[in-house]
Design a protein around this motif. Structure first.
Motif, PDB file in Angstrom:
ATOM      1  N   ALA A 271      -3.632  35.107  70.502  1.00 36.14           N
ATOM      2  CA  ALA A 271      -3.521  34.833  69.060  1.00 36.14           C
ATOM      3  C   ALA A 271      -2.735  33.542  68.867  1.00 36.14           C
ATOM      4  CB  ALA A 271      -2.840  35.991  68.349  1.00 36.14           C
ATOM      5  N   ALA A 272      -3.065  32.813  67.822  1.00 33.60           N
ATOM      6  CA  ALA A 272      -2.417  31.516  67.573  1.00 33.60           C
ATOM      7  C   ALA A 272      -2.243  31.280  66.077  1.00 33.60           C
ATOM      8  CB  ALA A 272      -3.281  30.405  68.171  1.00 33.60           C
ATOM      9  N   GLY A 273      -1.170  30.570  65.733  1.00 34.76           N
ATOM     10  CA  GLY A 273      -0.946  30.188  64.332  1.00 34.76           C
ATOM     11  C   GLY A 273      -0.187  31.246  63.544  1.00 34.76           C
ATOM     12  N   ASP A 274      -0.323  31.191  62.229  1.00 28.77           N
ATOM     13  CA  ASP A 274       0.492  32.028  61.333  1.00 28.77           C
ATOM     14  C   ASP A 274       0.274  33.522  61.519  1.00 28.77           C
ATOM     15  OD1 ASP A 274       1.438  29.718  60.312  1.00 28.77           O
ATOM     16  OD2 ASP A 274       0.520  29.905  58.332  1.00 28.77           O
ATOM     17  N   VAL A 275      -0.865  33.917  62.108  1.00 33.46           N
ATOM     18  CA  VAL A 275      -1.145  35.350  62.277  1.00 33.46           C
ATOM     19  C   VAL A 275      -0.169  36.012  63.255  1.00 33.46           C
ATOM     20  CG1 VAL A 275      -2.842  35.223  64.175  1.00 33.46           C
ATOM     21  CG2 VAL A 275      -3.075  36.974  62.401  1.00 33.46           C
ATOM     22  N   CYS A 276       0.524  35.185  64.065  1.00 36.62           N
ATOM     23  CA  CYS A 276       1.483  35.793  64.993  1.00 36.62           C
ATOM     24  C   CYS A 276       2.918  35.380  64.670  1.00 36.62           C
ATOM     25  CB  CYS A 276       1.103  35.555  66.441  1.00 36.62           C
ATOM     26  SG  CYS A 276       0.586  33.918  66.845  1.00 36.62           S
ATOM     27  N   ARG A 277       3.227  35.251  63.420  1.00 34.99           N
ATOM     28  CA  ARG A 277       4.588  35.067  62.911  1.00 34.99           C
ATOM     29  C   ARG A 277       5.376  33.973  63.629  1.00 34.99           C
ATOM     30  NH1 ARG A 277       8.452  40.219  61.958  1.00 34.99           N
ATOM     31  NH2 ARG A 277       9.546  39.474  60.161  1.00 34.99           N
ATOM     32  N   PRO A 278       4.958  32.744  63.461  1.00 36.74           N
ATOM     33  CA  PRO A 278       5.720  31.671  64.099  1.00 36.74           C
ATOM     34  C   PRO A 278       7.107  31.548  63.484  1.00 36.74           C
ATOM     35  CG  PRO A 278       4.019  30.795  62.651  1.00 36.74           C
ATOM     36  CD  PRO A 278       3.821  32.272  62.685  1.00 36.74           C
ATOM     37  N   LEU A 279       8.031  31.070  64.295  1.00 37.33           N
ATOM     38  CA  LEU A 279       9.385  30.862  63.795  1.00 37.33           C
ATOM     39  C   LEU A 279       9.375  29.836  62.679  1.00 37.33           C
ATOM     40  CD1 LEU A 279      11.690  30.770  66.911  1.00 37.33           C
ATOM     41  CD2 LEU A 279      11.766  32.353  64.984  1.00 37.33           C
ATOM     42  N   SER A 280       8.511  28.834  62.846  1.00 41.16           N
ATOM     43  CA  SER A 280       8.418  27.830  61.796  1.00 41.16           C
ATOM     44  C   SER A 280       6.953  27.693  61.388  1.00 41.16           C
ATOM     45  CB  SER A 280       8.982  26.519  62.326  1.00 41.16           C
ATOM     46  OG  SER A 280       8.055  25.508  62.219  1.00 41.16           O
ATOM     47  N   LEU A 281       6.707  27.877  60.082  1.00 37.37           N
ATOM     48  CA  LEU A 281       5.324  27.805  59.595  1.00 37.37           C
ATOM     49  C   LEU A 281       4.939  26.347  59.470  1.00 37.37           C
ATOM     50  CD1 LEU A 281       5.517  30.377  56.683  1.00 37.37           C
ATOM     51  CD2 LEU A 281       4.141  30.614  58.729  1.00 37.37           C
ATOM     52  N   SER A 282       4.086  25.870  60.341  1.00 39.54           N
ATOM     53  CA  SER A 282       3.643  24.484  60.213  1.00 39.54           C
ATOM     54  C   SER A 282       2.360  24.290  60.999  1.00 39.54           C
ATOM     55  CB  SER A 282       4.721  23.516  60.725  1.00 39.54           C
ATOM     56  OG  SER A 282       4.798  23.601  62.122  1.00 39.54           O
ATOM     57  N   ILE A 283       1.630  23.247  60.652  1.00 41.41           N
ATOM     58  CA  ILE A 283       0.388  22.946  61.370  1.00 41.41           C
ATOM     59  C   ILE A 283       0.730  22.656  62.830  1.00 41.41           C
ATOM     60  CG2 ILE A 283      -1.499  21.265  61.547  1.00 41.41           C
ATOM     61  CD1 ILE A 283      -1.323  20.986  58.485  1.00 41.41           C
ATOM     62  N   ALA A 284       1.798  21.903  63.042  1.00 42.42           N
ATOM     63  CA  ALA A 284       2.183  21.531  64.406  1.00 42.42           C
ATOM     64  C   ALA A 284       2.390  22.768  65.273  1.00 42.42           C
ATOM     65  CB  ALA A 284       3.452  20.682  64.370  1.00 42.42           C
ATOM     66  N   THR A 285       3.036  23.786  64.717  1.00 40.92           N
ATOM     67  CA  THR A 285       3.271  25.021  65.479  1.00 40.92           C
ATOM     68  C   THR A 285       1.947  25.683  65.826  1.00 40.92           C
ATOM     69  OG1 THR A 285       5.303  25.310  64.246  1.00 40.92           O
ATOM     70  CG2 THR A 285       4.527  27.212  65.461  1.00 40.92           C
ATOM     71  N   ALA A 286       1.033  25.738  64.847  1.00 43.04           N
ATOM     72  CA  ALA A 286      -0.274  26.379  65.072  1.00 43.04           C
ATOM     73  C   ALA A 286      -1.031  25.657  66.190  1.00 43.04           C
ATOM     74  CB  ALA A 286      -1.082  26.357  63.777  1.00 43.04           C
ATOM     75  N   LEU A 287      -0.967  24.334  66.189  1.00 45.78           N
ATOM     76  CA  LEU A 287      -1.682  23.564  67.216  1.00 45.78           C
ATOM     77  C   LEU A 287      -1.093  23.839  68.597  1.00 45.78           C
ATOM     78  CD1 LEU A 287      -2.158  20.054  65.520  1.00 45.78           C
ATOM     79  CD2 LEU A 287      -3.315  22.207  65.072  1.00 45.78           C
ATOM     80  N   GLY A 288       0.218  23.949  68.663  1.00 51.17           N
ATOM     81  CA  GLY A 288       0.886  24.231  69.939  1.00 51.17           C
ATOM     82  C   GLY A 288       0.484  25.596  70.479  1.00 51.17           C
ATOM     83  N   HIS A 289       0.426  26.582  69.590  1.00 50.50           N
ATOM     84  CA  HIS A 289       0.000  27.925  70.007  1.00 50.50           C
ATOM     85  C   HIS A 289      -1.383  27.867  70.636  1.00 50.50           C
ATOM     86  CE1 HIS A 289       2.488  30.448  66.877  1.00 50.50           C
ATOM     87  NE2 HIS A 289       3.246  29.876  67.796  1.00 50.50           N
ATOM     88  N   SER A 290      -2.289  27.134  69.979  1.00 51.96           N
ATOM     89  CA  SER A 290      -3.677  27.098  70.454  1.00 51.96           C
ATOM     90  C   SER A 290      -3.777  26.427  71.815  1.00 51.96           C
ATOM     91  CB  SER A 290      -4.562  26.367  69.451  1.00 51.96           C
ATOM     92  OG  SER A 290      -4.556  27.077  68.252  1.00 51.96           O
ATOM     93  N   ALA A 291      -3.013  25.367  72.000  1.00 46.41           N
ATOM     94  CA  ALA A 291      -3.024  24.681  73.301  1.00 46.41           C
ATOM     95  C   ALA A 291      -2.542  25.652  74.381  1.00 46.41           C
ATOM     96  CB  ALA A 291      -2.123  23.451  73.247  1.00 46.41           C
TER      97      ALA A 291
END
Ligand code: NDP
Length: 311
Positions: A271-291
């Motif tokens: 799972a990646a992005g906001d669906v897995c409760r990132p510490l910081s909500l941001s596009i950059a965080t979502a992209l990092g999860h996906s990588a």
């Protein structure tokens, strides 16, 4: 149809996962239920200056650049693709009558704006109820408004609206606020903002447009009517996990639990992005999860083929 990876969700996390799968030579398909790609990027009305490499006028423009990239790479995705059935253990999906299977899956279904569920919230959604002061503040210039919530979003919206509105009432159900102290201090010192803690919103009322907000003091139970022309609902976000219906482990707020490589409780499902409760909500965080997810999947596939070659 069989793929290496099926990606569910076409926001920044999904698009990034699609690009990473391509880079890692994994055949991937991305499914988005909405009619267009972008997810929450489409609601970002402000100038985006914190995304390295480009400055865009809003989220949609940034989304357009992402889409251009996946088009140029010739990647595979579908919009308007509602999932009819899903079996995460089998990594099998039924979508528009077609059965699709993946050796792995990346869930990138994101999160949505939380709703109050009170009378008037739906009825006035185009005539006085808003979910974004950042986007809509100019339409409420000169009007008295209410903001509901006690987090950063609610307080930030109150401050933004106070620049153009004669009065802002910030209505919050609890005594304490989650918002950062600095913004709360600015709001409490702002003569145009009235803060009403321990106050619950009960109903939004009016004729053709919003005219009043009915609230209740949570201590005394006393009800009150606040004359207002706009109600801004800023009570956080909720993850889009309903379609998985208890198939994988969620945390106490309904977000998908993942490990450091974005792996969920189910084999080959990430799972990646906001669906897995990132510490910081941001596009950059979502992209990092996906990588991280795409690379972990590639490692798992390589490991499996090496093991098969040895045995
Ligand atoms: P939060 O989850 O932080 O806060 C939600 C607020 O809404 C809480 O005060 C909560 O009250 C209240 N609430 C929740 N459900 C209801 C309900 N049903 N009825 C009434 N009130 C309700 O959400 P935010 O959107 O404010 O922030 C989300 C994240 O985004 C945070 O991490 C925040 O820091 C971040 N953010 C960052 C910004 C920035 O850096 N520029 C700007 C805006 C947000 P209670 O406390 O009683 O549970």
């Amino acid at each position: 149809m069989n793929y290496d990876v099926i990606i569910i969700g076409g926001g920044p996390a999904g698009m990034s996962a699609l690009i990473w799968c391509h880079s890692l030579n994994l055949r991937a398909l991305m499914l988005e239920h909405a009619p267009e790609l972008g997810g929450q990027m489409l609601q970002m009305s402000h100038r985006v200056t914190d995304y390295p490499g480009m400055i865009t006028e809003n989220g949609r423009e940034l989304r357009d650049r992402f889409v251009l990239q996946i088009e140029e790479l010739g990647l595979e995705w579908r919009v308007g693709s509602s999932i009819e059935e899903i079996n995460l253990k089998a990594r099998r999906i039924k979508c528009q009558g077609q059965v699709l299977t993946g050796r792995a899956m990346i869930i990138a279904t994101g999160a949505r704006t939380r709703r109050l569920g009170i009378p008037g919230e739906d009825r006035f959604k185009t005539s006085g109820v808003s979910f974004s002061g950042t986007r809509d503040h100019s339409r409420y210039a000169g009007k008295k408004v209410c903001v509901i919530g006690g987090g950063d979003s609610a307080v930030e919206n109150s401050l933004i609206l106070s620049r153009v509105c004669p009065h802002v009432t910030l209505v919050h159900r609890s005594e304490t606020f989650r918002a950062r102290a600095e913004w709360l201090k600015q709001a409490s010192e702002n003569s145009k903002i009235t803060i009403m803690p321990h106050t619950r919103a009960l109903a939004i009322e009016g004729g053709d447009r919003v005219e009043r907000l009915i609230v209740e003091d949570t201590d005394s139970g006393q009800q009150k009517s606040i004359a207002t022309e706009g109600v801004f609902i800023k009570i956080g976000i909720a993850p889009n996990t309903e379609i998985f219906g208890g198939q994988l482990d969620l945390d106490n707020k309904g977000y998908i639990k993942v490990d450091h490589s974005q792996k969920t409780s189910i084999e080959m499902v990430y799972a990646a992005g906001d669906v897995c409760r990132p510490l910081s909500l941001s596009i950059a965080t979502a992209l990092g999860h996906s990588a991280a997810a795409a690379k972990a999947i590639k490692r798992e596939f390589d490991h499996l083929s090496n093991t098969a070659a040895i045995t």
